[in-house]
Design an enzyme around this catalytic site. Structure first.
Site, mmCIF file in Angstrom:
data_model
loop_
_atom_site.group_PDB
_atom_site.id
_atom_site.type_symbol
_atom_site.label_atom_id
_atom_site.label_comp_id
_atom_site.label_asym_id
_atom_site.label_seq_id
_atom_site.Cartn_x
_atom_site.Cartn_y
_atom_site.Cartn_z
ATOM 1 N N HIS A 289 0.564 -11.720 1.829
ATOM 2 C CA HIS A 289 -0.503 -11.030 1.093
ATOM 3 C C HIS A 289 -1.168 -11.884 -0.007
ATOM 4 C CE1 HIS A 289 -1.629 -6.585 0.169
ATOM 5 N NE2 HIS A 289 -2.637 -7.365 -0.123
ATOM 6 N N TYR B 161 0.830 -1.223 0.000
ATOM 7 C CA TYR B 161 0.000 0.000 0.000
ATOM 8 C C TYR B 161 0.859 1.265 0.000
ATOM 9 C CZ TYR B 161 -3.709 -3.239 1.584
ATOM 10 O OH TYR B 161 -4.592 -4.286 1.721
HETATM 11 N N1 NAP Z 1 -5.651 -8.530 1.459
HETATM 12 C C1 NAP Z 1 -6.050 -8.010 0.328
HETATM 13 O O1 NAP Z 1 -5.719 -8.494 -0.773
HETATM 14 C C2 NAP Z 1 -6.909 -6.784 0.369
HETATM 15 C C3 NAP Z 1 -7.532 -6.311 -0.803
HETATM 16 C C4 NAP Z 1 -8.351 -5.195 -0.699
HETATM 17 C C5 NAP Z 1 -8.544 -4.576 0.531
HETATM 18 N N2 NAP Z 1 -7.911 -5.040 1.643
HETATM 19 C C6 NAP Z 1 -8.097 -4.397 2.986
HETATM 20 O O2 NAP Z 1 -9.490 -4.253 3.241
HETATM 21 C C7 NAP Z 1 -9.788 -2.877 3.492
HETATM 22 C C8 NAP Z 1 -11.174 -2.540 3.027
HETATM 23 O O3 NAP Z 1 -11.373 -2.851 1.659
HETATM 24 P P1 NAP Z 1 -11.511 -1.767 0.506
HETATM 25 O O4 NAP Z 1 -10.898 -0.514 0.963
HETATM 26 O O5 NAP Z 1 -11.022 -2.353 -0.761
HETATM 27 O O6 NAP Z 1 -13.072 -1.619 0.307
HETATM 28 P P2 NAP Z 1 -14.381 -1.386 1.234
HETATM 29 O O7 NAP Z 1 -14.007 -1.112 2.629
HETATM 30 O O8 NAP Z 1 -15.324 -2.480 0.923
HETATM 31 O O9 NAP Z 1 -15.001 -0.093 0.571
HETATM 32 C C9 NAP Z 1 -14.383 1.145 0.618
HETATM 33 C C10 NAP Z 1 -15.276 2.110 -0.200
HETATM 34 O O10 NAP Z 1 -16.515 2.314 0.467
HETATM 35 C C11 NAP Z 1 -16.727 3.706 0.691
HETATM 36 N N3 NAP Z 1 -17.381 3.822 2.008
HETATM 37 C C12 NAP Z 1 -16.851 3.505 3.227
HETATM 38 N N4 NAP Z 1 -17.766 3.672 4.195
HETATM 39 C C13 NAP Z 1 -18.905 4.093 3.598
HETATM 40 C C14 NAP Z 1 -20.182 4.436 4.102
HETATM 41 N N5 NAP Z 1 -20.480 4.357 5.402
HETATM 42 N N6 NAP Z 1 -21.121 4.848 3.195
HETATM 43 C C15 NAP Z 1 -20.828 4.915 1.872
HETATM 44 N N7 NAP Z 1 -19.631 4.609 1.354
HETATM 45 C C16 NAP Z 1 -18.668 4.198 2.209
HETATM 46 C C17 NAP Z 1 -15.352 4.333 0.674
HETATM 47 O O11 NAP Z 1 -15.427 5.662 0.220
HETATM 48 P P3 NAP Z 1 -14.630 6.894 0.935
HETATM 49 O O12 NAP Z 1 -13.234 6.410 1.251
HETATM 50 O O13 NAP Z 1 -14.665 7.943 -0.127
HETATM 51 O O14 NAP Z 1 -15.429 7.234 2.144
HETATM 52 C C18 NAP Z 1 -14.629 3.461 -0.367
HETATM 53 O O15 NAP Z 1 -14.950 3.900 -1.681
HETATM 54 C C19 NAP Z 1 -8.668 -2.158 2.715
HETATM 55 O O16 NAP Z 1 -8.531 -0.803 3.070
HETATM 56 C C20 NAP Z 1 -7.477 -3.013 3.061
HETATM 57 O O17 NAP Z 1 -7.002 -2.733 4.350
HETATM 58 C C21 NAP Z 1 -7.103 -6.138 1.579
#
Ligand code: NAP
Length: 288
Positions: A106, A48
Site C-alpha cells: 500500500h 479499509y
Molecule cells: N492506494 C491508495 O493509497 C488509495 C488511496 C485512495 C483511494 N484508493 C482507491 O481508489 C478508489 C477511488 O478513490 P476515492 O474513493 O478516494 O475517490 P474517487 O473515486 O475519485 O471519488 C469518490 C467520490 O466521488 C463521488 N462520485 C462517484 N461517482 C460520481 C458521479 N458519477 N458523480 C458525482 N460524484 C460521484 C463519490 O460520492 P458517493 O460515494 O457519495 O457517490 C465520492 O465522494 C478508492 O475507493 C480505493 O479503492 C486507493
C-alpha cells in the site's frame, strides 16, 4: 468491458470498483450493487477494514469467483517477510478466497523489501496472480523494479485531471508497469465535477463530467477504480465504453494539469513522519 494486459499476461478489467471510505455497515450492500451494475473488479485493502464485507458480498452475489478480479493491499504495519505472508493469508480468509488476482504493497515506507519478498513467494506459489505496489513514486519504483527478482506489475497512484502524473506515467511505461489511478475524480476536490472545460466536452458527447474523466484516463491506458455508494452513479461510471474522446479533447484535458497532489505528497518528510505515527498509534491500539 475493456482489459489491461499486465506484463505477465494477466488480464485486468480497465475499470473496477473501489471501496475506500465505504463503511463496514454499507460495504456489503455497495459491493452487491456494484456487481449487479456489472463491475467485475473490486479494489479493497487491509487498511479499509472492510475485507470481510467484500468477501461476504462476493459470496452472496453467486458470481463465480474466477469471473471477479479481486485486489487487496498490505498495510505498513504488516510489512516484513513473515508478517506480510501471514497478513495476506488472513486477508484471503476475510475475503473468503484461496487466491488473489492482485495484491499491492500500500505504501513505500518501512520494510517494503521484506514485504515484497513475501509477495514474490506467494506469486510463485500461485496464491496471487499479479503483484504490485501503490504510491511508489519513480525513485522507489525503479529501485524496487531493479533490485527484485520480480518487478511490480501494477503501481496504483493518485491520478486524475488535476494531478495527471505525466512523468511517473512515462517511467511506468518504460518499465512496463501498469498504472492504476486511485481517486480518478480526485474525490471531486477543487471543483473537478463542476469543471467548465470537462463539462463542455461532456455535453458534446452526451456524457457527464465523471464519465469524461474516466474515459480520459482509460484512453491513456490507465486502470480506474472509481468509488460511489450510489447505485445510479455506479451505473453511470461504468457507461464509458461507447464513446472516444478526440485527440483535441484529450489535449484540452491534459492542459488542466496542476501537477500536484490534491491530497498530500508521499515524498514530503512530514507525511512520512505522519504515516509512521499512524502505524505506531495502531500498534498501541492493538488494531489489525
Ligand atoms: N492506494 C491508495 O493509497 C488509495 C488511496 C485512495 C483511494 N484508493 C482507491 O481508489 C478508489 C477511488 O478513490 P476515492 O474513493 O478516494 O475517490 P474517487 O473515486 O475519485 O471519488 C469518490 C467520490 O466521488 C463521488 N462520485 C462517484 N461517482 C460520481 C458521479 N458519477 N458523480 C458525482 N460524484 C460521484 C463519490 O460520492 P458517493 O460515494 O457519495 O457517490 C465520492 O465522494 C478508492 O475507493 C480505493 O479503492 C486507493
Amino acid at each position: 468491458m475493456e482489459y489491461a494486459t499486465l506484463y505477465n499476461g494477466v488480464k485486468m478489467p480497465i475499470l473496477g470498483y473501489g471501496v475506500y471510505q465505504v463503511t463496514k455497515e454499507e460495504c456489503e450492500r455497495c459491493v452487491l450493487d456494484a456487481l449487479r451494475a456489472g463491475y467485475r473488479s473490486i479494489d479493497t485493502a487491509q487498511s479499509y477494514a472492510n475485507e470481510e464485507e467484500v468477501g461476504e458480498a462476493i459470496e452472496k452475489s453467486g458470481i463465480a469467483r474466477d469471473d471477479i478480479f479481486l485486489t487487496t493491499k498490505v498495510w505498513i504495519e504488516h510489512y516484513g517477510y513473515e508478517e506480510t505472508k501471514a497478513s495476506v493469508i488472513e486477508s484471503m480468509r476475510k475475503l473468503k478466497t484461496d487466491y488473489l488476482d492482485l495484491c499491492l504493497l500500500h505504501q513505500p515506507f518501512s520494510d517494503y523489501y521484506g514485504a515484497w519478498r513475501a509477495l514474490e513467494e506467494l506469486y510463485n506459489e500461485g496464491k496471487i496472480r499479479a503483484i504490485g505496489v501503490s504510491n511508489f513514486y519513480p525513485d522507489r519504483l525503479i529501485d524496487l523494479a531493479l533490485f527484485s527478482s520480480i518487478k511490480p506489475m501494477v503501481n496504483q497512484v493518485e491520478t486524475h485531471v488535476f494531478n495527471q502524473q505525466k512523468t511517473a506515467h512515462e517511467i511506468m511505461e518504460k518499465y512496463d508497469i501498469r498504472q492504476e489511478a486511485w481517486a480518478p475524480f480526485g474525490e471531486g476536490r477543487g471543483g473537478l465535477f463542476e469543471n467548465a472545460t470537462i463539462r463542455e466536452i461532456g455535453v458534446k458527447y452526451g456524457k457527464s463530467t465523471a464519465q469524461v474523466m474516466l474515459r480520459w484516463l482509460i484512453q491513456r491506458g490507465i486502470v480506474v477504480i472509481p468509488k460511489s455508494t450510489h447505485y445510479e452513479r455506479m451505473v453511470e461510471n461504468l457507461d464509458v465504453f461507447d464513446f472516444t474522446l478526440s485527440e483535441e479533447d484529450m489535449d484540452k484535458i491534459a492542459a488542466l494539469d496542476k501537477e500536484q497532489s490534491s491530497f498530500f505528497s508521499h515524498t514530503d518528510p512530514a507525511i512520512v513522519e505522519w504515516m509512521a505515527g499512524i502505524v505506531e498509534e495502531r500498534k498501541h491500539a492493538g488494531k489489525k
